[in-house]
Motif scaffolding. Structure first.
Motif: not given
Length: 228
Positions: A187-195, A212-216
């Motif tokens: 859900m976090i990813r969905k809203v991050v990408k949409k907005q 996630v896109d990048v892992i540190y």
């Protein structure tokens, strides 16, 4: 549009313990673009939460610079409250919902505090967020009538209510079982990408890192790009 939603430039954090100086963060730099979802992993005590607190204008660094959107954090903290209110959304380990407010009111309270929209616009945006997060039928429910996963999804919606540049999530799956934890991060990813928002998530849960896109990784106060 800004190139980076968040920049940490050469951040160090030291604490004094008597005559000793302990370095928690050692010259850490991180840049996160709008629409990018980043995870920070590392052992307990490695500085993950300290880094998140500095990024969120909750804790000052000993050295270095923090820029949220186009706004540098003042070293004298004059603009910290404004930056937290207008540019950052927080998702904590515990949902921290207000027990006497229903779901809709939890979100509308943030809309009023942010002062970015009129009341009707704020309510409309709250409804959109609840629909995106599968909570449209829960608008009038109180926290004691929600499951753990539903509560955390309300917390996600609340974090996005001020349309922040950056979302900071501190162990958002810690109190959830594996299926619900994965659903929350999806859900976090969905809203991050949409907005097209930026998000940084501190986590010990390696089962959700594929989202996630990048892992540190933080180790001994140093930040590295993690190779899985």
């Amino acid at each position: 549009m800004v190139k980076y939603a968040l920049q940490l430039n050469n951040i160090s954090k030291m604490y004094h313990d008597g005559e000793d100086e302990n370095t928690v963060l050692d010259n850490v730099s991180l840049k996160v673009r709008p629409g990018e979802f980043v995870a920070i992993v590392g052992p307990s005590g490695s500085g993950k939460s300290t880094m998140l607190s500095i990024a969120g204008a909750l804790l000052s660094s000993t050295k270095g610079e923090v820029i949220v959107g186009e706004t540098p954090l003042d070293s004298n903290k004059k603009n910290w409250n404004l930056v937290r209110r207008e540019k950052i959304g927080f998702i904590f380990q515990s949902h921290q919902l207000i027990p006497y407010l229903n779901v809709g009111d939890q979100l509308n309270l943030i809309g009023r505090i942010s002062k970015k929209k009129d009341r009707e616009e704020s309510k409309k945006y709250a409804d959109e967020l609840l629909a995106d997060l599968g909570l449209a039928d829960s608008k009038t429910k109180y926290p004691n009538k929600l499951s753990g996963g539903e509560k955390q999804r309300v917390a996600i919606a609340r974090a996005f209510m001020n349309k922040p540049d950056v979302i900071l999530a501190d162990e958002p799956t810690a109190s959830l079982d594996a299926p619900r934890g994965r659903q929350v991060v999806e859900m976090i990813r969905k809203v991050v990408k949409k907005q097209n928002r930026a998000a940084i998530m501190v986590t010990h849960d390696e089962r959700i890192l594929d989202l996630v896109d990048v892992i540190y990784r933080i180790e001994n106060g140093k930040l590295y790009v993690n190779v899985m």
